[in-house]
Design a protein around this motif. Structure first.
Motif, short mmCIF file in Angstrom:
data_model
loop_
_atom_site.label_atom_id
_atom_site.label_comp_id
_atom_site.label_asym_id
_atom_site.label_seq_id
_atom_site.Cartn_x
_atom_site.Cartn_y
_atom_site.Cartn_z
N ALA A 1 80.19 31.62 52.71
CA ALA A 1 80.88 32.24 51.57
C ALA A 1 81.73 31.22 50.84
N LEU B 1 78.75 37.79 41.83
CA LEU B 1 77.91 37.78 43.02
C LEU B 1 76.43 37.96 42.68
N PHE C 1 78.20 37.62 51.62
CA PHE C 1 78.62 38.06 50.27
C PHE C 1 79.86 38.96 50.34
N PHE C 2 80.01 39.67 51.45
CA PHE C 2 81.24 40.44 51.65
C PHE C 2 82.45 39.51 51.65
N GLN D 1 82.62 36.49 50.38
CA GLN D 1 82.79 35.82 49.09
C GLN D 1 83.57 36.70 48.11
N GLY D 2 83.19 37.99 48.06
CA GLY D 2 83.89 38.91 47.16
C GLY D 2 85.30 39.21 47.63
N THR D 3 85.45 39.39 48.95
CA THR D 3 86.77 39.71 49.50
C THR D 3 87.74 38.55 49.35
N SER E 1 87.54 45.05 45.88
CA SER E 1 86.77 43.80 45.91
C SER E 1 85.67 43.88 46.96
N THR F 1 81.15 44.11 46.58
CA THR F 1 80.16 43.20 47.18
C THR F 1 78.90 43.90 47.65
N ALA G 1 75.14 42.14 47.77
CA ALA G 1 74.71 41.84 49.13
C ALA G 1 73.36 42.50 49.43
#
Length: 408
Positions: free
Chosen positions: A7, A284, A312-313, A315-317, A384, A388, A392
């Motif tokens: 991420a 994303l 991806f979780f 990255q967004g978080t 956020s 994702t 994802a």
């Protein structure tokens, strides 16, 4: 953690360019601004609620009993009955009446309240100027609201003329005139400054032609939000017919307005965060599109769908965490400086946000608390994380063979 490091690699600035970098940055900036503004807004509502509870409810009675006809000749008995209730902090006699104030050729209607300067009295006396309460012992003296004094150019030591309706006859007659000396000012900082005047019980009896007794008994209660229940409970025990009143009836609209605005802010909080997090979805999705070959290679090396979703979780978080952190810092700073910022704007632009003759407070208050900061941050991070889910899922649908073939 492999997914966390992936991420971070996907989020690196050097792997972005042009529009992609702008959208990625704007998602974080949107969360920062959203958090900051919402924390400041909630702090403002806390400030108004704090002023209402700590200041306004000192200047107005929590509950009061006014006799239907005549006066309470034995008001001490009413006070004794009221004090039996453990929820009653104090009970005291007052005489309320309306009068017309004359200063030169100007007239102003005011609410006159007679109090016992040496005995139990309203907490409003805390807003008197120094030494004013002691001088109310003298007959024909008055403590006047600062707003009235400022509007009509009255100063301490001046003598005013009060016009009061003649109650001795049912027929229309010229009002009675009383001359009162101003011995102090009442400075609350809101609309009450433009409405109130305080005199002693003896002076009030002379003005109101009351031989003895008082018109009203007022209460201070330990829990202001229990005032309606206390007022009704005590009122039912009184031996005389009375009008029962409490602050929720006279000033309750202010509290309801504050709570309504707070509820609207909570709704706006979710909507603002949803809009800010929409950019995370865009970022994303673009990452998934751009990194198709890399994702395909990772899948061929054994990275399962669960770890792709986790990548991806994170990255967004991470974007949400970064936005929430800086947003909370800016929000607390803005909330702390808000009264000074508003004051500077008023001075620079020559306007007043809250007019003290209309609103119960003349300055914009602000009191931030950790609960609001944590709430805003939690909503930002949660939104956020939710943002994702779709990107994802898109990443898990990539077929390695097809993605690698397209890349070549």
């Amino acid at each position: 953690m492999l997914t966390f490091k992936l991420a971070q690699r996907f989020s690196e600035r050097r792997s972005r360019s042009g529009l992609f970098a702008f959208i990625a940055s704007s998602s974080t900036v949107g969360i920062v601004l959203g958090c900051a503004v919402l924390i400041a807004s909630l702090s403002m509502m806390n400030g108004f609620e704090n002023v209402l509870e700590q200041k306004l409810l000192k200047a107005v009675p929590h509950a009061s009993f006014t006799k239907v006809e005549g006066t309470f000749d034995n008001w001490a008995r009413i006070v004794k009955i009221a004090k039996r209730d453990s929820r009653v902090a104090e009970a005291y006699p007052v005489i309320k009446q309306t009068a017309m104030l004359r200063s030169g050729d100007q007239f102003k209607g005011i609410m006159l309240e007679g109090i016992a300067p040496n005995g139990p009295h309203p907490s409003a006396t805390e807003f008197f100027t120094d030494g004013a309460r002691a001088q109310l012992n003298q007959l024909n003296t008055i403590v006047l609201g600062q707003g009235i004094a400022h509007t009509y150019g009255v100063e301490v030591g001046d003598t005013l003329e009060l016009l009061v309706a003649d109650k001795s006859s049912q027929q229309f007659r010229s009002p009675q005139r009383h001359r009162l000396k101003v011995v102090g000012l009442f400075e609350f900082g809101g609309e009450l400054d433009h409405q109130m005047g305080y005199v002693s019980l003896d002076t009030a009896r002379v003005i109101g032609e009351i031989k003895h007794g008082v018109s009203t008994v007022e209460l201070k209660v330990t829990d202001v939000f229990q005032a309606p229940q206390v007022a009704n409970s005590v009122g039912n025990q009184l031996p005389e017919l009375v009008y029962v009143d409490h602050w929720m009836r006279t000033q309750g609209h202010l509290y309801r307005d504050i709570e309504l605005v707070r509820t609207v802010i909570y709704l706006v909080l979710v909507l603002v965060m949803a809009v800010a997090c929409f950019n995370i979805v865009s970022t994303l999705v673009m990452t998934v599109t751009k990194k198709r070959p890399q994702i395909a290679m990772l899948k061929t090396m054994g990275l399962d769908n669960r770890r792709i979703v986790a990548t991806f979780f994170w990255q967004g978080t991470l974007s949400g965490l970064k936005g929430a952190f800086w947003g909370s810092l800016w929000g607390v700073a803005l909330a702390s400086a808000l009264p000074q910022i508003i004051l500077l704007l008023e001075q620079a632009l020559h306007f007043q946000v809250l007019s003290d003759d209309v609103y119960f407070v003349s300055e914009v208050p602000s009191v931030w608390c950790w609960i609001d900061v944590v709430l805003v941050c939690c909503v930002a991070i949660t939104m956020s994380a939710i943002a994702t889910l779709y990107p994802a899922w898109r990443a898990t649908q990539i077929e390695p063979a097809q993605a690698l073939h397209e890349h070549h």
